[in-house]
Design an enzyme around this catalytic site. Structure first.
Site, PDB file in Angstrom:
ATOM      1  N   GLY A 142       0.745  -0.933  -0.057  1.00  0.00           N
ATOM      2  CA  GLY A 142       0.172   0.076   0.051  1.00  0.00           C
ATOM      3  C   GLY A 142       0.786   1.226   0.079  1.00  0.00           C
ATOM      4  NE  ARG A 169      -2.303  -3.981  -0.699  1.00  0.00           N
ATOM      5  CZ  ARG A 169      -2.241  -3.871   0.348  1.00  0.00           C
ATOM      6  NH1 ARG A 169      -0.747  -3.708   0.855  1.00  0.00           N
ATOM      7  NH2 ARG A 169      -1.845  -2.348   0.535  1.00  0.00           N
ATOM      8  CG  ASP A 189       5.065  -8.749   7.947  1.00  0.00           C
ATOM      9  OD1 ASP A 189       6.794  -8.340   8.245  1.00  0.00           O
ATOM     10  OD2 ASP A 189       4.755  -9.650   7.185  1.00  0.00           O
ATOM     11  CB  THR A 223       3.193   0.587   6.690  1.00  0.00           C
ATOM     12  OG1 THR A 223       2.246   0.024   6.561  1.00  0.00           O
ATOM     13  CG2 THR A 223       4.071  -0.041   7.910  1.00  0.00           C
ATOM     14  CG  ASP A 249      -0.944  -0.425   8.282  1.00  0.00           C
ATOM     15  OD1 ASP A 249      -1.828   0.661   8.079  1.00  0.00           O
ATOM     16  OD2 ASP A 249      -1.338  -1.633   7.727  1.00  0.00           O
ATOM     17  CG  ASP A 260       2.008  -3.233  10.247  1.00  0.00           C
ATOM     18  OD1 ASP A 260       2.782  -2.679   9.452  1.00  0.00           O
ATOM     19  OD2 ASP A 260       1.128  -4.117  10.204  1.00  0.00           O
ATOM     20  NE  ARG A 267      -3.913  -5.876   5.424  1.00  0.00           N
ATOM     21  CZ  ARG A 267      -2.663  -6.044   4.490  1.00  0.00           C
ATOM     22  NH1 ARG A 267      -1.609  -5.535   4.786  1.00  0.00           N
ATOM     23  NH2 ARG A 267      -3.473  -5.483   2.920  1.00  0.00           N
TER      24      ARG A 267
HETATM   25  O1  F6P Z   1      -0.982  -1.781   4.771  1.00  0.00           O
HETATM   26  C1  F6P Z   1      -1.626  -0.417   4.549  1.00  0.00           C
HETATM   27  C2  F6P Z   1      -3.611   0.161   3.953  1.00  0.00           C
HETATM   28  O2  F6P Z   1      -3.635   0.783   3.970  1.00  0.00           O
HETATM   29  C3  F6P Z   1      -4.417  -1.489   5.699  1.00  0.00           C
HETATM   30  O3  F6P Z   1      -4.348  -0.436   6.584  1.00  0.00           O
HETATM   31  C4  F6P Z   1      -5.379  -1.154   4.916  1.00  0.00           C
HETATM   32  O4  F6P Z   1      -6.363  -2.484   5.910  1.00  0.00           O
HETATM   33  C5  F6P Z   1      -4.845  -1.793   3.638  1.00  0.00           C
HETATM   34  O5  F6P Z   1      -3.927  -0.885   3.106  1.00  0.00           O
HETATM   35  C6  F6P Z   1      -5.937  -1.759   2.343  1.00  0.00           C
HETATM   36  O6  F6P Z   1      -5.511  -2.097   0.745  1.00  0.00           O
HETATM   37  P1  F6P Z   1      -6.143  -2.406  -0.491  1.00  0.00           P
HETATM   38  O7  F6P Z   1      -5.144  -0.444  -0.728  1.00  0.00           O
HETATM   39  O8  F6P Z   1      -4.968  -3.048  -1.220  1.00  0.00           O
HETATM   40  O9  F6P Z   1      -7.360  -1.845  -0.433  1.00  0.00           O
END
Ligand code: F6P
Length: 340
Positions: free
Chosen positions: A10, A71, A102, A124, A126, A128, A170
């Protein structure tokens, strides 16, 4: 040396600042850099663009990533892994700089395990990633969420409502935690703390009794049971799309039903990921990008640049991946101090 750089997972504010830092730090020692497009997909499919210093001018403060992201998991299929190795050889890459969370750093570790020179930069929204005090992107995302909460406060106050703000993150509650703390929420729900409806309703009732409205922050990762409408769709790394569960909307329904207080919810989703990086993220991304190049120049392949206290250090990729850095009890205790 010829550096390759990619941004995976992301996007978040600060990626461009990190790319710029990699290019400029490498150039300072006479090394050139090329960028792979759309994360590991670009390496698998050999999608490259040159990154001379001029290409990174004016991007320090821009959100997103000039290289694009995806991804893509390059090691999900052995045929793709072979393509990655072939592209590295064809493009004459001496060291790859993988900027990501990660998943991206796990793929970098896999590449290092196959004997290829790679270094990592953690990012990130997040926050995390294990082994680093903070990741860039996080502070900028929280600033957006706090701004949203303050706007919701105005309307909740005017209409005497309970409003639930659902934020990303997440399975780590960092975004919700700091949004609740900095925005003055009456209740903050994190994945790290098992959901307790009675405690939530008590906080909402107390806030409404005290000043006529209530604000709740909920992390998308909290467990409220299965949700109708969720497709259960997963990305290439196996992660469920948590926003589809709409926990904020579900909480608002439950609050209204149990308390009689008119309730609404807002899911700010990807708005948290866009926009220019805040000061802290610009500086951290710049330091980590430069730090990763320094690791490579010192021959410390298989490491990732991290923030430890005031210092940028290198730690093995294996130490940074595979475990989610979750919110520890002392932060939860601090949060509880301010709940209604
Ligand atoms: O990993 C970062 C993040 O923004 C998370 O907080 C969220 O759950 C996810 O990506 C959303 O992913 P996508 O952009 O693939 O919908």
């Amino acid at each position: 040396m010829r550096f390759g750089v990619l941004t995976g997972g992301g996007d978040c504010p600060g990626l461009n600042a990190a790319i710029r830092a990699v290019v400029r730090r490498a150039a300072r020692s006479g090394h050139e850099t090329v960028g792979f497009l759309d994360g590991w997909k670009g390496l698998r499919d050999d999608l490259v663009r040159p990154l001379p210093v001029e290409a990174v001018q004016g991007i320090l403060n821009r959100g997103g990533t000039i290289l694009g992201s995806s991804r893509t998991n390059p090691f999900a299929k052995e045929a793709d892994a072979a393509k990655v190795l072939a592209a590295l050889a064809k493009e004459r890459i001496d060291v790859l700089v993988a900027i990501g969370g990660d998943d991206t750093l796990s793929a970098a570790r896999e590449l290092a395990g196959r004997g290829r020179p790679v270094v990592g930069v953690p990012k990130t929204m997040d926050n995390d990633v294990a082994g680093t005090d903070w990741t860039f992107g996080f502070h900028s995302a929280v600033a957006v969420a706090v701004d949203a909460l303050e706007r919701l406060r105005d309307t909740a106050d005017s209409h005497h409502r309970a409003i639930v703000l659902e934020v990303m993150g997440r399975h780590a509650g960092w975004v919700a935690l700091l949004t609740g703390l900095a925005g003055g929420a009456d209740a903050t729900l994190l994945p790290e703390v098992p959901y307790d409806e009675e405690t939530l309703l008590r906080s909402v009732r107390a806030a409404v009794a005290a000043r006529g409205y209530a604000l709740v922050v909920a992390s998308e990762g909290i467990e409220l049971g299965p949700r109708k409408g969720a497709t259960g769709a997963r990305d290439e790394f196996g992660h469920e799309l948590l926003r589809e569960r709409e926990v904020g909307a579900e909480l608002a329904r439950r609050i209204q039903e149990a308390t009689g207080v008119e309730s609404r919810s807002a899911q700010i989703g990807h708005i948290q990921r866009g926009g220019p990086p805040e000061l802290f993220d610009r500086v951290l991304a710049t330091r980590l990008g430069a730090g990763a190049v320094d690791l490579a120049l010192a021959g410390r392949f298989g490491e990732v640049a991290v923030l430890r206290g005031e210092r940028i250090e290198g730690i093995p990729l294996a130490e940074a991946v595979g475990t989610t850095k979750t919110v520890p009890p002392e932060w939860v205790d601090l949060m509880r101090t301010f709940e209604a």
